[in-house]
Design an enzyme around this catalytic site. Structure first.
Site, mmCIF file in Angstrom:
data_model
loop_
_atom_site.group_PDB
_atom_site.id
_atom_site.type_symbol
_atom_site.label_atom_id
_atom_site.label_comp_id
_atom_site.label_asym_id
_atom_site.label_seq_id
_atom_site.Cartn_x
_atom_site.Cartn_y
_atom_site.Cartn_z
ATOM 1 N N HIS A 10 0.825 -1.211 0.000
ATOM 2 C CA HIS A 10 0.000 0.000 0.000
ATOM 3 C C HIS A 10 0.861 1.264 0.000
ATOM 4 O O HIS A 10 2.014 1.257 0.439
ATOM 5 C CB HIS A 10 -0.941 0.010 1.210
ATOM 6 N N ARG A 61 -6.162 0.809 3.855
ATOM 7 C CA ARG A 61 -5.026 1.404 3.137
ATOM 8 C C ARG A 61 -4.627 0.551 1.939
ATOM 9 O O ARG A 61 -4.233 1.073 0.901
ATOM 10 C CB ARG A 61 -3.849 1.638 4.083
ATOM 11 N N GLU A 88 -1.649 -6.984 7.440
ATOM 12 C CA GLU A 88 -0.309 -6.741 7.966
ATOM 13 C C GLU A 88 -0.073 -7.592 9.210
ATOM 14 O O GLU A 88 -1.006 -8.081 9.861
ATOM 15 C CB GLU A 88 -0.163 -5.249 8.294
ATOM 16 N N HIS A 158 0.553 -5.607 2.381
ATOM 17 C CA HIS A 158 1.347 -4.901 3.392
ATOM 18 C C HIS A 158 2.779 -5.416 3.407
ATOM 19 O O HIS A 158 3.061 -6.516 2.905
ATOM 20 C CB HIS A 158 0.695 -5.103 4.763
#
Length: 206
Positions: A10, A61, A88, A158
């Site tokens: 991201h 995100r 993440e 991520h």
């Protein structure tokens, strides 16, 4: 038949900018992060890429980054699958803490161990090993078979969930993957053979 897999971290998030441990919290992109995502889309468009399917995490995100990329590709209606398996790494008790403040509280060496060891998790959180144990079964079951069938696939996720994928794809050791930095909003393009082995890698951050 081309077997194409594009991984992209991201764009810069508000917590990246503030130097905070983010994990499963859900801050939005900064203006720079939006620009990074748009630039990634433009770079992929310049390469004449068009995707058949997209995957992303449960976190906004990554979802927004993917959306901005697909806008640049005129593919906003692309089938997109969201799953928390691609989230993440969970930083546990460190989540929301400034990284400099964490060093002051726990000591620089301890924070370095939590951030850069393969199998030592922060309190209440995940190590990279644990993250990989979450990410890789999902990748092997849901994503890789589509890539091998010829579906051009993009994964927006991520830093650490993508490290787990890269470690698997490139056959890296724990020490090697821990040294691998992924730029925000920078696509990494893999072309695979019929067995899932890498034919070529192109890192657009390079």
């Amino acid at each position: 038949m081309e077997r194409l897999l594009v991984l992209v971290r991201h764009g810069q998030s508000e917590w990246n900018l503030k130097n905070l441990f983010t994990g499963w919290k859900d801050p939005d992109l900064t203006e720079q992060g939006v620009a990074e995502a748009k630039r990634a889309g433009q770079e992929l468009r310049d390469l004449k890429f068009a995707f058949d399917i997209a995957f992303t995490s449960d976190l906004s995100r990554a979802q927004r980054t993917l959306g901005l990329i697909l806008e640049e590709l005129d593919q906003t209606g692309l089938e997109t699958i969201q799953n928390q398996a691609l989230n993440e790494r969970d930083y546990g008790d460190l989540t929301g803490m400034n990284k400099d403040e964490a060093r002051d509280k726990f000591g620089e060496e301890q924070v370095h161990i939590w951030r850069r060891s393969f199998d030592v998790p922060p309190p209440g959180g995940e190590s990279l090993k644990m993250t990989a144990e979450r990410v890789l079964p999902y990748f092997k079951k849901e994503i890789l078979p589509l890539v091998l069938s010829g579906k051009k696939t993009i994964v927006a996720a991520h830093g650490n969930s993508l490290r787990a994928l890269i470690m698997e794809l490139e056959g890296l050791t724990p020490d090697e993957i821990l040294k691998r930095e992924l730029g925000t909003g920078a696509p990494v393009i893999y072309r695979l053979d019929e067995d899932g082995k890498i034919v070529s890698v192109q890192d657009l951050a390079a």
